[in-house]
Motif scaffolding. Structure first.
Motif, PDB file in Angstrom:
ATOM      1  N   ASP A 104       0.856  -1.187   0.000  1.00 57.41           N
ATOM      2  CA  ASP A 104       0.000   0.000   0.000  1.00 57.41           C
ATOM      3  C   ASP A 104       0.895   1.241   0.000  1.00 57.41           C
ATOM      4  O   ASP A 104       1.743   1.419   0.879  1.00 57.41           O
TER       5      ASP A 104
ATOM      6  N   SER B 196      -0.005   4.406   0.386  1.00 56.28           N
ATOM      7  CA  SER B 196      -0.550   5.582   1.056  1.00 56.28           C
ATOM      8  C   SER B 196       0.339   6.073   2.200  1.00 56.28           C
ATOM      9  O   SER B 196       0.219   7.224   2.626  1.00 56.28           O
TER      10      SER B 196
ATOM     11  N   THR C 186      -4.378   1.787  -9.647  1.00 59.42           N
ATOM     12  CA  THR C 186      -4.721   1.187  -8.364  1.00 59.42           C
ATOM     13  C   THR C 186      -3.693   0.121  -8.021  1.00 59.42           C
ATOM     14  O   THR C 186      -3.472  -0.803  -8.797  1.00 59.42           O
TER      15      THR C 186
ATOM     16  N   VAL D 145      -5.665   0.515  -3.561  1.00 59.68           N
ATOM     17  CA  VAL D 145      -5.749   1.951  -3.280  1.00 59.68           C
ATOM     18  C   VAL D 145      -5.463   2.726  -4.570  1.00 59.68           C
ATOM     19  O   VAL D 145      -4.374   2.610  -5.132  1.00 59.68           O
TER      20      VAL D 145
END
Length: 657
Positions: free
Chosen positions: A348, A350, A519, A523
């Motif tokens: 991920d 983020s 993506t 995410v």
């Protein structure tokens, strides 16, 4: 995991004054000049062909000899030939393809040498230094199966047919990471150091090569150790010695070989995970000139930004961000200069941040005009960032790193297996690991569309990058590498996209624009949809949908920009009308797809106008480094930066709270 945030940069004017006074007292550390104690000669300062860095070195060292790189605009003849054949003058190497040579000569001869019309520049033969879940978090895994470009069907997107030249400390070619179906994919090994060996006793080059092109034959407790272009061939051009140190002349010799032989070995990508102090303007720096020659000859060149992004606690009492320490040849505009991110080990993205040690721009290399005025390059760098913190890749047998720092070794639970020495893995950190990740991405792009030029590869990599929230362009360029988006855009480019095309002609198949979103790990994130260009930032869908003249060989992005004293404008002869230009340093604001402009002006770096080419940064000529002040021409050198421990210790973002 909570994202660390950048510290406040609201600095009182008293801090400015104190900073200036400190730098005047401290001066430039010896490490910045050379790692050999130095002293002088006379008459060099007024000659603009002679690097001021060379002049300063000779004056401080008192040495009566110098090892130089001599760059020429024509073959030497007559009196110049006679000078080069004098007693005491020795030509080490002649780089025919680069119109350059490495020369050892008396310092007293330099002024005379500079007087010849054939001579364009004289610089020091500087030492260069090595600067180590990735396939998943970059999006490489998600594009392994794509429709073949030329016709129906699917292909494995793994770098097949594309050669990557790794200029480094050698490659342990027997490692399983380079094993092909019948033999090692490290198909050619050459030494340019004079040590007459091509293996990797230092341990840096093997790790770098496997980051770009390591296969997926080994998995362990930490998961897959797969490189980005897992089936590309590797060409090992050894330019760093057993201590991880080389010379500019060694690099030039390797580049000279590439220009003569690279196409024969299907080499399209060149990785340089090393650097030296960027003291001379890219317009004369021999490493930068060599990179430009490679790019003009259709090689994609990827270089490490450097590991000098923060001060050391020992020198300043605390860790602080520093700006203006991009290495050479990362200061070359045509190079793809790569900084490092810390992914915290998660797919991920983020929580990803720019690594604390990753060198930040702008470039502070300069030349001096006839009036004695320093002209700083101030190029916005790096171009993008990629994972580079505590990354696991191949370990060369009995290498320096693991021998001296056993904690870098990774236990893959195969210690007792036959041939275990060929299956060892290790951690490494730094922009020298980030660079080959981008090199692998470039190889994948060239596999799906071999007609891409180096500038098109660079443009697509930046256009599809993910801007990381809270970091400005001098830290991250266009953003973090997005292999998934880059390969999918490359796949949509028409054949021969630069052949006889007029500016603004379509270059996408069926004119179909891809959605600017990728993506990864469930995410989504929006692309930067723009590119850095010398002193500004270009945006617009026509960057990927229409032909722009700088995409052809022999040009750079900067050729499409008209620069005034405090303005930037698009040159309509080079770029189409659908491209916009920003003249400030921008900071990502974290706004996603709904916002068409994911960037905002960062007032800390911009007051009036652009980063001017003459060295004036902001209104007062000073470069702000989050509280550390550097007057024009003063760079924080190795002695002030905790780069020496980066490879071993990785990131520390605690100071960024």
């Amino acid at each position: 995991m909570k994202r660390p945030t950048s510290p406040s940069t609201n600095i009182p004017i008293s801090a400015f004054i104190v900073g200036i006074l400190l730098l005047m007292l401290i001066g430039v550390p010896d490490q910045y000049l050379t790692n050999v104690k130095a002293s002088g000669t006379t008459g060099l300062a007024s000659n603009t062909k002679v690097s001021q860095h060379l002049t300063k070195y000779l004056r401080q060292s008192g040495s009566d000899r110098a090892e130089i790189i001599l760059q020429l605009n024509a073959r030497p003849k007559g009196l110049l030939n006679a000078l080069l054949q004098r007693n005491g003058v020795r030509v080490h190497r002649n780089f025919d393809s680069l119109s350059a040579m490495a020369v050892d000569l008396p310092a007293s001869v330099i002024d005379e040498l500079a007087g010849f019309d054939e001579v364009t520049s004289i610089t020091r033969d500087l030492e260069v230094y090595s600067s180590g879940h990735v396939s998943a978090t970059t999006g490489a895994d998600s594009i392994r199966k794509l429709q073949a470009f030329n016709g129906p069907g699917y292909t494995t997107v793994d770098g097949s047919g594309v050669g990557i030249a790794v200029l480094d400390s050698g490659v342990y070619s027997e490692h399983i990471s380079f094993r092909g179906s019948n033999s090692s994919r490290a198909e050619l090994n050459l030494d340019f150091t004079g040590e007459n060996r091509t293996n990797d006793p230092f341990g840096h080059g093997t790790h770098v090569a496997s980051a770009a092109a390591g296969n997926n034959r080994l998995s362990g407790r930490s998961g897959s150790f797969e490189g980005i272009a897992r089936n590309s061939s590797v060409v090992n051009l050894r330019v760093l010695n057993s201590n991880g140190i080389g010379r500019s002349s060694s690099v030039l010799a390797a580049v000279d070989w590439l220009l003569k032989n690279g196409s024969r070995h299907r080499i399209r990508v060149v990785n340089m995970s090393f650097g030296t102090a960027a003291v001379d303007s890219y317009k004369v720096d021999p490493l930068c000139q060599a990179v430009r020659r490679l790019v003009d000859n259709n090689f994609v060149v990827v270089v490490a930004a450097g590991n000098q992004g923060k001060t050391s606690t020992a020198s300043f009492g605390e860790d602080r961000k520093t700006y203006g320490l991009i290495h050479s040849p990362g200061n070359e505009p045509s190079a793809i200069t790569v900084g490092a991110t810390n992914t915290f080990g998660t797919d991920d993205r983020s929580d990803d941040v720019v690594a604390s040690y990753s060198s930040r721009g702008p470039t502070r290399s300069y030349n001096t005009d006839a009036s004695g005025m320093k002209r700083y390059d101030n190029i916005v760098k790096p171009d993008l960032v990629a994972p580079g913190n505590r990354i696991i890749y191949a370990e060369a047998v009995n290498n320096y790193f693991v021998t001296n720092y056993p904690g870098l070794h990774v236990d893959t639970n195969e210690g007792g297996a036959a041939g275990a020495e060929t299956r060892r893995m290790m951690y490494m950190s730094g922009t020298s690991v980030s660079a080959p990740v981008v090199s692998g991405a470039a190889a994948l792009m060239l596999q799906v569309q071999p007609d891409l030029t180096p500038n098109m590869v660079k443009m697509i990599l930046m256009y599809t990058a993910q801007p990381l929230n809270g970091f400005n362009q001098l830290e991250q360029g266009a953003g973090q590498l997005n292999v998934d988006g880059a390969v999918k855009v490359a796949q949509r480019i028409v054949n021969r996209p630069t052949l006889n095309k007029r500016v603004g002609a379509p270059i996408l198949i069926n004119d179909a624009l891809p959605p600017p979103v990728t993506t990864i790990a469930d995410v989504p994130f929006v692309w930067s949809q723009g590119i850095t260009v010398d002193h500004g930032f270009l945006t617009g869908t026509e960057l990927i949908s229409k032909f722009q003249k700088p995409y052809s060989l022999g040009y750079s992005f900067g050729d499409g920009i008209i620069e005034g004293y405090d303005t930037l404008a698009i040159d309509s002869m080079f770029m189409s009308s659908g491209i916009l230009i920003a003249d400030g340093i921008l900071i990502a604001d974290g706004i996603l797809i709904a916002d068409n402009n994911p960037w905002a002006n960062d007032p800390q770096f911009c007051s009036n106008g652009i980063l001017l080419g003459d060295g004036i940064l902001i209104a007062d000529g000073l470069l702000i480094a989050d509280g550390i002040l550097m007057s024009d021409g003063i760079l924080i050198a190795d002695g002030y930066v905790s780069s020496s421990s980066v490879i071993f210790n990785g990131d520390d973002t605690s100071f960024m709270r």
